[in-house]
Scaffold this active site. Sequence first.
Site, short mmCIF file in Angstrom:
data_model
loop_
_atom_site.label_atom_id
_atom_site.label_comp_id
_atom_site.label_asym_id
_atom_site.label_seq_id
_atom_site.Cartn_x
_atom_site.Cartn_y
_atom_site.Cartn_z
N ASP A 7 9.77 -5.51 6.21
CA ASP A 7 8.99 -6.74 6.40
C ASP A 7 9.66 -7.81 7.26
O ASP A 7 8.99 -8.78 7.63
CB ASP A 7 8.51 -7.31 5.05
N HIS B 243 12.95 -10.34 2.20
CA HIS B 243 13.05 -11.18 1.00
C HIS B 243 14.40 -10.98 0.31
O HIS B 243 14.97 -9.88 0.35
CB HIS B 243 11.94 -10.82 0.01
N ASP C 209 15.80 -6.13 3.58
CA ASP C 209 14.41 -6.57 3.44
C ASP C 209 14.33 -8.05 3.86
O ASP C 209 15.33 -8.76 3.84
CB ASP C 209 14.03 -6.42 1.96
N LYS D 76 0.84 -1.19 0.00
CA LYS D 76 0.00 0.00 0.00
C LYS D 76 0.88 1.25 0.00
O LYS D 76 1.37 1.68 1.05
CB LYS D 76 -0.91 -0.01 1.23
N HIS E 68 12.80 -6.93 -6.66
CA HIS E 68 12.54 -8.22 -7.33
C HIS E 68 12.40 -8.11 -8.84
O HIS E 68 12.43 -9.14 -9.53
CB HIS E 68 11.26 -8.85 -6.78
#
Length: 356
Positions: A259, A172, A170, A25, A135
């Site tokens: 995250d 990821h 992050d 968001k 990514h």
Amino acid sequence: MSGRAGFVYDRRLTEHVYRADHPLKPERLRDVHETLSRLGAFDRAGAALLAPREATRAEIERIHAPDYVKAVRQASADPDLGFERWGLHPHGDTPPFAGMHEASLLTTGATLVAMEEVMRGALRVAVNYSGGLHHAMRARASGFCVYNDPAIVCGVLADRGMRVAYVDIDAHHGDGVQAAFYDTDQVLTISLHEDGRYLFPGTGFAHERGTGSGAGYSVNVALPPYTDDQAYVRAFDAVVPPLLERYRPDVLVTQQGIDPHFADPLTHLAISTLTREHCVSWFAATPHPWVAMGGGGYDLDAVRRTWSLEYLVMLGAPVPDELRDADPPVATGARRREIDAAVDVAIRGALGAAFA
Ligand SMILES: [Zn+2]
């Protein structure tokens, strides 16, 4: 070292919606900006609010294939035409949406503005919390990412002959940035992330270390689920400072997705604001020009507090306790031993694979 710190902001960076039910968001950045405004951060000596610009086609194509950029532009104008072969799935992670090309140009240009202000010496650091879309691949959207602004900035800096250290914290794996510089030693990529056996994108193992002259310059620290502050800080300290000291970069580029926070609904790491204060203070203490970005972050209150805290650290300003987690999780017993053992393996793997 602290000093002048830029913060890129424009309401237009916060207005696009991937899909009503999508976890990313962009509006979350408004809460960070509001919190920092309320705390008087932008009135402090050294604070600089920066306006974004759109990235140019040449800048985007430093990393992305012209055919892919063309497809994104078409998808942006007519999202229903069908763009699955480019990684854009209406019900998937990265849906095509009207205006996505323009929104992505602005997000990417925001990171380029941060880079330009730092490189001309006007600022010690500048951060674009709407960026960090690590990514995206050369010809494929992936994991909420359309254009890979961290890779574009690293590429532009490398083209100027600079040695670039990219540190990605992050949750990821920073797979798109790693892929872009896998065969060169001009960009050192270090990614600390949740083990790919448990989390998207399923890569980022220690044995992914680069090829040719890039061998040893892709460094991966694959952390176990439930990694808490003490384990994360230990991994960061064991890998990042020694490798940056050895590499001697001309510039530091960081992706600071939040995250890995214990409240995040998409991942299984369990760090708190304590870890981020530690890492960002370390970045701030280096002598390198520093370009910072956001990234993931799906618990909106954790995003708001942590990124506000990080910018105050960049400014060298005091951090009010309201931004810190009051009661971070601490693993105990058998879980403590499992985490610590897995983190030992991750540290050894990363250091063992790194350039000598
Ligand atoms: Zn992430």
